[in-house]
Every structure is written in structure tokens, then in C-alpha cells.
Motif scaffolding. Structure first.
Motif, PDB file in Angstrom:
ATOM      1  N   THR A  87       0.865  -1.117   0.148  1.00 28.80           N
ATOM      2  CA  THR A  87       0.041  -0.138   0.308  1.00 28.80           C
ATOM      3  C   THR A  87       0.696   1.061  -0.233  1.00 28.80           C
ATOM      4  OG1 THR A  87      -2.079   1.736   0.511  1.00 28.80           O
ATOM      5  CG2 THR A  87      -0.658  -0.145   2.305  1.00 28.80           C
ATOM      6  N   GLN A  88       0.193   2.620  -1.032  1.00 32.34           N
ATOM      7  CA  GLN A  88       1.265   3.811  -0.920  1.00 32.34           C
ATOM      8  C   GLN A  88       0.183   4.526  -0.318  1.00 32.34           C
ATOM      9  OE1 GLN A  88       2.344   3.203  -4.310  1.00 32.34           O
ATOM     10  NE2 GLN A  88       4.823   2.519  -3.901  1.00 32.34           N
ATOM     11  N   GLY A  89       0.515   5.664   0.784  1.00 36.07           N
ATOM     12  CA  GLY A  89      -0.330   6.608   0.351  1.00 36.07           C
ATOM     13  C   GLY A  89       0.336   7.862   0.373  1.00 36.07           C
ATOM     14  N   THR A  90      -0.074   9.267   0.212  1.00 40.08           N
ATOM     15  CA  THR A  90       0.286  10.240   0.782  1.00 40.08           C
ATOM     16  C   THR A  90      -1.189  11.555   0.825  1.00 40.08           C
ATOM     17  OG1 THR A  90      -0.866  10.793  -1.958  1.00 40.08           O
ATOM     18  CG2 THR A  90       2.319  10.564  -1.167  1.00 40.08           C
ATOM     19  N   VAL A  91      -0.653  12.042   2.251  1.00 44.81           N
ATOM     20  CA  VAL A  91      -2.144  13.220   2.423  1.00 44.81           C
ATOM     21  C   VAL A  91      -0.525  13.872   3.033  1.00 44.81           C
ATOM     22  CG1 VAL A  91      -3.202  13.449   5.085  1.00 44.81           C
ATOM     23  CG2 VAL A  91      -2.795  11.093   4.391  1.00 44.81           C
ATOM     24  N   GLY A  92      -1.457  15.682   2.491  1.00 40.75           N
ATOM     25  CA  GLY A  92      -1.352  16.532   2.595  1.00 40.75           C
ATOM     26  C   GLY A  92      -1.914  18.075   2.427  1.00 40.75           C
ATOM     27  N   TYR A  93      -1.793  18.922   3.066  1.00 40.57           N
ATOM     28  CA  TYR A  93      -2.305  20.317   2.440  1.00 40.57           C
ATOM     29  C   TYR A  93      -1.773  21.159   2.665  1.00 40.57           C
ATOM     30  CZ  TYR A  93      -6.866  22.419   4.501  1.00 40.57           C
ATOM     31  OH  TYR A  93      -8.415  23.341   4.693  1.00 40.57           O
ATOM     32  N   ASP A  94      -2.245  21.997   1.349  1.00 36.02           N
ATOM     33  CA  ASP A  94      -1.519  22.850   0.510  1.00 36.02           C
ATOM     34  C   ASP A  94      -2.462  24.187   1.363  1.00 36.02           C
ATOM     35  OD1 ASP A  94      -0.666  21.913  -0.887  1.00 36.02           O
ATOM     36  OD2 ASP A  94      -2.371  21.691  -2.457  1.00 36.02           O
ATOM     37  N   PHE A  95      -1.585  25.184   2.357  1.00 36.93           N
ATOM     38  CA  PHE A  95      -1.349  26.639   2.445  1.00 36.93           C
ATOM     39  C   PHE A  95      -1.426  27.367   1.588  1.00 36.93           C
ATOM     40  CE2 PHE A  95      -0.651  23.939   6.130  1.00 36.93           C
ATOM     41  CZ  PHE A  95      -2.259  23.616   6.682  1.00 36.93           C
ATOM     42  N   TYR A  96      -2.795  28.201   2.225  1.00 34.13           N
ATOM     43  CA  TYR A  96      -1.393  29.647   0.844  1.00 34.13           C
ATOM     44  C   TYR A  96      -2.003  30.761   1.582  1.00 34.13           C
ATOM     45  CZ  TYR A  96      -3.654  27.085  -3.578  1.00 34.13           C
ATOM     46  OH  TYR A  96      -2.881  26.599  -4.502  1.00 34.13           O
ATOM     47  N   ALA A  97      -0.870  31.406   1.036  1.00 33.95           N
ATOM     48  CA  ALA A  97      -0.390  33.356   2.433  1.00 33.95           C
ATOM     49  C   ALA A  97      -1.775  34.018   2.081  1.00 33.95           C
ATOM     50  CB  ALA A  97       0.634  33.595   2.547  1.00 33.95           C
ATOM     51  N   ASN A  98      -1.977  33.842   1.616  1.00 32.48           N
ATOM     52  CA  ASN A  98      -2.801  35.542   1.749  1.00 32.48           C
ATOM     53  C   ASN A  98      -4.442  34.716   0.639  1.00 32.48           C
ATOM     54  OD1 ASN A  98      -0.844  37.434   1.311  1.00 32.48           O
ATOM     55  ND2 ASN A  98      -0.245  37.337  -1.058  1.00 32.48           N
ATOM     56  N   ASN A  99      -4.597  34.046  -0.133  1.00 36.35           N
ATOM     57  CA  ASN A  99      -6.192  33.741  -0.527  1.00 36.35           C
ATOM     58  C   ASN A  99      -5.609  32.031   0.005  1.00 36.35           C
ATOM     59  OD1 ASN A  99      -5.711  35.720  -3.045  1.00 36.35           O
ATOM     60  ND2 ASN A  99      -4.184  33.996  -3.386  1.00 36.35           N
ATOM     61  N   ASP A 100      -6.729  32.064   1.379  1.00 37.45           N
ATOM     62  CA  ASP A 100      -7.112  30.819   2.198  1.00 37.45           C
ATOM     63  C   ASP A 100      -8.363  30.380   1.804  1.00 37.45           C
ATOM     64  OD1 ASP A 100      -7.737  33.478   3.284  1.00 37.45           O
ATOM     65  OD2 ASP A 100      -7.351  32.885   5.791  1.00 37.45           O
ATOM     66  N   ILE A 101      -8.992  30.571   1.091  1.00 39.59           N
ATOM     67  CA  ILE A 101     -10.163  30.091   0.478  1.00 39.59           C
ATOM     68  C   ILE A 101      -9.582  29.217  -0.295  1.00 39.59           C
ATOM     69  CG2 ILE A 101     -10.106  31.583  -1.484  1.00 39.59           C
ATOM     70  CD1 ILE A 101     -13.602  31.604  -1.182  1.00 39.59           C
ATOM     71  N   LEU A 102      -8.510  29.096  -1.207  1.00 45.78           N
ATOM     72  CA  LEU A 102      -7.911  28.137  -1.896  1.00 45.78           C
ATOM     73  C   LEU A 102      -7.277  27.151  -0.732  1.00 45.78           C
ATOM     74  CD1 LEU A 102      -6.357  30.587  -4.589  1.00 45.78           C
ATOM     75  CD2 LEU A 102      -8.983  29.085  -5.137  1.00 45.78           C
ATOM     76  N   ASN A 103      -7.436  26.790   0.704  1.00 44.93           N
ATOM     77  CA  ASN A 103      -6.483  25.714   1.209  1.00 44.93           C
ATOM     78  C   ASN A 103      -7.325  25.080   0.654  1.00 44.93           C
ATOM     79  OD1 ASN A 103      -4.993  28.140   2.200  1.00 44.93           O
ATOM     80  ND2 ASN A 103      -6.109  27.560   3.890  1.00 44.93           N
ATOM     81  N   ARG A 104      -6.493  23.703   0.608  1.00 48.03           N
ATOM     82  CA  ARG A 104      -7.169  22.316   0.103  1.00 48.03           C
ATOM     83  C   ARG A 104      -6.147  20.895   0.496  1.00 48.03           C
ATOM     84  NH1 ARG A 104      -5.307  23.409  -4.481  1.00 48.03           N
ATOM     85  NH2 ARG A 104      -3.492  22.535  -5.694  1.00 48.03           N
ATOM     86  N   ALA A 105      -6.589  19.684   1.179  1.00 47.21           N
ATOM     87  CA  ALA A 105      -6.211  19.028   1.833  1.00 47.21           C
ATOM     88  C   ALA A 105      -5.700  17.581   0.343  1.00 47.21           C
ATOM     89  CB  ALA A 105      -7.386  17.980   2.294  1.00 47.21           C
ATOM     90  N   ARG A 106      -4.826  17.335   0.461  1.00 49.96           N
ATOM     91  CA  ARG A 106      -4.804  15.986  -0.693  1.00 49.96           C
ATOM     92  C   ARG A 106      -4.224  15.078  -0.287  1.00 49.96           C
ATOM     93  NH1 ARG A 106       0.713  17.088  -1.931  1.00 49.96           N
ATOM     94  NH2 ARG A 106       0.998  18.837  -0.370  1.00 49.96           N
ATOM     95  N   ILE A 107      -5.144  13.607  -0.909  1.00 46.03           N
ATOM     96  CA  ILE A 107      -4.770  12.870   0.048  1.00 46.03           C
ATOM     97  C   ILE A 107      -4.914  12.087  -1.549  1.00 46.03           C
ATOM     98  CG2 ILE A 107      -6.375  11.006   1.085  1.00 46.03           C
ATOM     99  CD1 ILE A 107      -7.815  13.322   2.855  1.00 46.03           C
ATOM    100  N   GLY A 108      -4.021  10.778  -1.620  1.00 47.11           N
ATOM    101  CA  GLY A 108      -3.607   9.493  -2.009  1.00 47.11           C
ATOM    102  C   GLY A 108      -3.668   8.390  -1.632  1.00 47.11           C
ATOM    103  N   VAL A 109      -4.584   7.541  -2.343  1.00 50.37           N
ATOM    104  CA  VAL A 109      -4.155   5.777  -1.990  1.00 50.37           C
ATOM    105  C   VAL A 109      -4.154   4.984  -2.962  1.00 50.37           C
ATOM    106  CG1 VAL A 109      -5.060   4.005  -0.582  1.00 50.37           C
ATOM    107  CG2 VAL A 109      -5.207   6.754   0.558  1.00 50.37           C
ATOM    108  N   LEU A 110      -3.364   3.689  -2.778  1.00 50.36           N
ATOM    109  CA  LEU A 110      -3.414   3.284  -3.948  1.00 50.36           C
ATOM    110  C   LEU A 110      -2.717   1.441  -3.567  1.00 50.36           C
ATOM    111  CD1 LEU A 110      -2.554   2.307  -7.129  1.00 50.36           C
ATOM    112  CD2 LEU A 110       0.074   2.361  -6.233  1.00 50.36           C
TER     113      LEU A 110
END
Length: 110
Positions: A87-110
Motif C-alpha cells: 500500500t502507498q499513500g500520501t496525505v498533505g495540505y496546501d496552505f495559501y498565505a494570502n488566499n486562504d479560500i484556496l486551502n485544500r487537502a491532498r489525499i492519495g491511496v494506492l
């Protein structure tokens, strides 16, 4: 009638040509690979809003932004005779310094 046959022949050729890509092997993690990797990324994006400056300001956003991306990757494999379960998986998050409306999670599982 002739166009229909040409389309069917082209579609069949594309299907058979792409069949080898569908059967491509999956990359199995090496047994000595670390089970958990922590990653950190920083990126400057000149047009993070994806719009013109007028539309970005109307939406309350700024065009340029810095993106901070922490992530963790997990790899696990178990050899069972001739078979390998993994199994392989990644979990992450993108934090935008100015535009926090664009913040989002990144999840991937194989």
C-alpha cells in the motif's frame, strides 16, 4: 457510412494501442524503503487566483501567493511467497498565505 467505418477503425486502433498502457505494472515500493517520509514544499505562484487582476480583486483575492505544502507519504510492502502485498499513500495540505479560500487537502491511496 464511410465516415462511420473510419471512425470505428480509428477507435479500435486507439483502444488496442492504449491497451499496453492499461496493463502497465504498478511500481512496488522497495523492501528497504523507509515506511514514512515527511515532505515540505514552498511555491510562489504568480496567478494563484487563475483570473485577471480585476476579477481577483472583485472576489477578494490577490493574484500572487505563496503556497506551503506539508505532506506525509506512507509505503508498506509484505512479501508472501511469489506475491507482494503493498500500500502507498500520501496525505498533505496546501496552505495559501494570502488566499486562504484556496486551502485544500491532498489525499492519495494506492
Amino acid at each position: 457510412m464511410r465516415m462511420d467505418k473510419a471512425f470505428l477503425v480509428a477507435a479500435a486502433a486507439a483502444l488496442f494501442a492504449g491497451g499496453s498502457a492499461l496493463a502497465a505494472p504498478v511500481a512496488i515500493p522497495a523492501p528497504d524503503a523507509p515506511p514514512i517520509n515527511v515532505q515540505w514544499g514552498v511555491q510562489y505562484h504568480g496567478n494563484a487566483s487563475g483570473t485577471s487582476s480585476g476579477l481577483a480583486s472583485a472576489r477578494g483575492m490577490s493574484r500572487s501567493d505563496e503556497i506551503f505544502s506539508p505532506a506525509a507519504a506512507v509505503n508498506y510492502s509484505k512479501q508472501l511467497g511469489l506475491l507482494t502485498l503493498f500500500t502507498q499513500g500520501t496525505v498533505g495540505y496546501d496552505f495559501y498565505a494570502n488566499n486562504d479560500i484556496l486551502n485544500r487537502a491532498r489525499i492519495g491511496v494506492l
